[in-house]
Design an enzyme around this catalytic site. Sequence first.
Site, PDB file in Angstrom:
ATOM      1  N   GLU A 331     -22.621  13.578 -26.710  1.00 27.23           N
ATOM      2  CA  GLU A 331     -21.974  14.806 -27.157  1.00 27.23           C
ATOM      3  C   GLU A 331     -20.943  14.530 -28.251  1.00 27.23           C
ATOM      4  O   GLU A 331     -20.730  15.359 -29.149  1.00 27.23           O
ATOM      5  CB  GLU A 331     -21.317  15.538 -25.977  1.00 27.23           C
ATOM      6  CG  GLU A 331     -22.237  15.852 -24.818  1.00 27.23           C
ATOM      7  CD  GLU A 331     -23.518  16.570 -25.214  1.00 27.23           C
ATOM      8  OE1 GLU A 331     -23.521  17.271 -26.238  1.00 27.23           O
ATOM      9  OE2 GLU A 331     -24.524  16.410 -24.505  1.00 27.23           O
ATOM     10  N   TYR A 414     -35.740  14.208 -28.665  1.00 28.28           N
ATOM     11  CA  TYR A 414     -34.765  13.141 -28.514  1.00 28.28           C
ATOM     12  C   TYR A 414     -35.396  11.765 -28.748  1.00 28.28           C
ATOM     13  O   TYR A 414     -34.930  10.979 -29.577  1.00 28.28           O
ATOM     14  CB  TYR A 414     -34.155  13.151 -27.113  1.00 28.28           C
ATOM     15  CG  TYR A 414     -33.222  14.287 -26.795  1.00 28.28           C
ATOM     16  CD1 TYR A 414     -31.861  14.057 -26.565  1.00 28.28           C
ATOM     17  CD2 TYR A 414     -33.676  15.595 -26.685  1.00 28.28           C
ATOM     18  CE1 TYR A 414     -30.997  15.088 -26.249  1.00 28.28           C
ATOM     19  CE2 TYR A 414     -32.826  16.641 -26.366  1.00 28.28           C
ATOM     20  CZ  TYR A 414     -31.483  16.382 -26.149  1.00 28.28           C
ATOM     21  OH  TYR A 414     -30.640  17.411 -25.839  1.00 28.28           O
TER      22      TYR A 414
END
Length: 498
Positions: A331, A414
């Site tokens: 993040e 991803y």
Amino acid sequence: MKKWVSMVGCSLLFLTWMLPVNADEGTALTRKPLYRANVRIDPIKKEVAGTVTITFWPKDPTRAYLHLYPNVFTEEHQGMLWEELLGNGPTLGSYTNKKLLVDGVAVVGKQTKDLNILEVPLEGQKGPRKIVMEFEMTLPRNDGRMSYDDQSIWLGNWLPVLAVYDKEGWHLDPYEPVGDPFYSENADYDVNVTLPKDYQLASTAPDRAAKQVSAGEREKTIQLCAENVRDFALVVMDASYQRTETKVGETVVRTWWRKTDDPATAAQIHEAAAESLAYFHHQLGAYPYSEFDVVRTGGAINGMEYPALVFLDGRHFFSGEETGIVTVVHETAHQWFYGLLGNNQVKEAWLDEGFTEYVTLSYLFQQDPLLGAERVRRRLEQGTSVQYYVAEELRPWQALSAFPNNQSYSDLVYSRPSSMLWLLQGAWGEERVHDVLKQYVEKYRYQVVTGKEWEAFLSEMAGENASAFLDYWLRVDMSKQEQAAAWLERQRLKHQKK
């Protein structure tokens, strides 16, 4: 509704709005929108009410569109993906648009078929326009980005925000339950928040420098100012929250956690946030914001990025959990890929998630070789085993609506792009790859980049056309596999000769 204090404290920050703008310039930075909001948050009743004023330069003189994301959670949604997003037994919220003005004149907005889109009519005059909207909402309870528990309210994607109009026209995509269904451009925010005196908050703005502009017997009003950010998120917390702070360069990193959480785990998460921010600052270019908040929320969102603030759900703060380290590093990396360098996350999610995961792998591999190596191994395994996805005609470079489940989204968005970049690192070396990424971030800082622009940039940096390499990795065109391997080998040999 009680009249709130007018906002003057951010006047210097937004002084450019009072200066004339050359009509021939029209750059994203000189004509970015300004959001000014007065909101009252009731943590007991789980209610938010307020008025937002949006000053902007319209690209379409006839209309504008607002994303009203909270409206999505006023109706029930069925299906596996929605169940995974919302959790068990979610409760609905409510949302009311009480008043809508354009340049001081009342207008009637048109609700489109998608709950998150409101059409606002505009007359054809030139220059900046001003939309004023008054709203009230009760929060839904679910496992997602905007919800609450007994100790906190977390507000992600809660304020009305302009839909993007670009070369392709209007982007009015529905709210998808997979991925991050958002596409936004940089703006300035000036937000007054009124809340009970015994509550605290963290937001996209530098809260340590925020001004308390009024205080009553039971309430306080705090003025929050954020410049050049892609969104504005906010968390309201009760007295059970405490924080740990560390200075990283010119940025204060703050991790908010509850007294019932495991202190050692919270300390590990905070250390990973601070150290990874320093690493990405060095590897990818300067981090421009003076504060970065990591906030423990409820729900089961895992992690969610916003400018200068990220959410981590409470499962990461249990004793013995190591997932929080990987999640907070990922993040934090999003502060560059999504935050500083925007993209259409609905159409090209790989542009932020794939790059974010690659630099996450790089950091983990350096900081904890065993943990990093295992993470790399898993991503390479998931990113290269694509026979099933070839048969199903699934690929990284596709819209969120095309992904049938979260596993395919993870493997393709991803794992495959991060595997591609990891193999490029094997040919170029880490220093070269990171230097290219730093140039990439600098070139498009505060803007929105497309996959085509990355393809052109990579080709320029490589000194030869990279389309076959990207077609194989991102479009899963198996006919380009040998060409992609040959391209990578030429790059390896070219780098060795330098």
